[in-house]
Design a protein around this motif. Structure first.
Motif, PDB file in Angstrom:
ATOM      1  N   ASP A  90       0.827  -1.200   0.000  1.00 47.77           N
ATOM      2  CA  ASP A  90       0.000   0.000   0.000  1.00 47.77           C
ATOM      3  C   ASP A  90       0.866   1.256   0.000  1.00 47.77           C
ATOM      4  OD1 ASP A  90      -2.212  -1.613   0.004  1.00 47.77           O
ATOM      5  OD2 ASP A  90      -2.594  -1.411   2.172  1.00 47.77           O
ATOM      6  N   THR A  91       1.940   1.248   0.799  1.00 47.22           N
ATOM      7  CA  THR A  91       2.849   2.401   0.848  1.00 47.22           C
ATOM      8  C   THR A  91       3.504   2.617  -0.506  1.00 47.22           C
ATOM      9  OG1 THR A  91       3.287   1.949   3.178  1.00 47.22           O
ATOM     10  CG2 THR A  91       4.847   3.371   2.039  1.00 47.22           C
ATOM     11  N   SER A  92       3.958   1.535  -1.115  1.00 51.04           N
ATOM     12  CA  SER A  92       4.600   1.624  -2.433  1.00 51.04           C
ATOM     13  C   SER A  92       3.636   2.159  -3.481  1.00 51.04           C
ATOM     14  CB  SER A  92       5.111   0.249  -2.830  1.00 51.04           C
ATOM     15  OG  SER A  92       5.585   0.257  -4.147  1.00 51.04           O
ATOM     16  N   ARG A  93       2.408   1.711  -3.460  1.00 48.09           N
ATOM     17  CA  ARG A  93       1.423   2.185  -4.434  1.00 48.09           C
ATOM     18  C   ARG A  93       1.080   3.664  -4.204  1.00 48.09           C
ATOM     19  NH1 ARG A  93      -1.986  -2.290  -6.881  1.00 48.09           N
ATOM     20  NH2 ARG A  93      -0.900  -4.177  -6.245  1.00 48.09           N
ATOM     21  N   ALA A  94       1.004   4.043  -2.928  1.00 47.79           N
ATOM     22  CA  ALA A  94       0.687   5.431  -2.620  1.00 47.79           C
ATOM     23  C   ALA A  94       1.810   6.342  -3.085  1.00 47.79           C
ATOM     24  CB  ALA A  94       0.458   5.610  -1.117  1.00 47.79           C
TER      25      ALA A  94
END
Length: 99
Positions: A90-94
């Motif tokens: 999720d952090t990477s996608r954000a």
């Protein structure tokens, strides 16, 4: 768990010695032809299984509880790893969308 296994093995060995004594003293029938060894082991298994089932009930329940605890701990670890992977993803996608 090891304790239960060793206790069960001990009961089997005890039954094996008793059955061997009974067969070689002539009180129990011998196997057919060369199957005497297999006959003795089969009879020992046949006698040791119900004895173990009755005598080792508490030890089996204790071993079962240990297995359940290990499985629950492994499930919790897998869930923690899964949630870490999800949060990293999720952090990477954000970060990818912000750029």
């Amino acid at each position: 768990m090891l304790r239960y296994t060793l206790m069960r093995l001990g009961i089997f060995v005890g039954c094996l010695v008793v059955v061997w004594g009974l067969v070689y003293s002539g009180l129990a029938p011998r196997g057919l032809g060369d199957s005497n060894g297999l006959w003795i082991v089969t009879l020992a298994l046949l006698f040791s299984a119900p004895i173990s089932f009755v005598v080792l009930r508490k030890e089996r329940d204790r071993a079962s509880a240990q297995v359940v605890q290990r499985v629950d701990r492994m499930k919790a670890n897998m869930e923690a790893n899964r949630s870490q992977e999800d949060s990293a993803d999720d952090t990477s996608r954000a970060q990818g969308q912000a750029s």
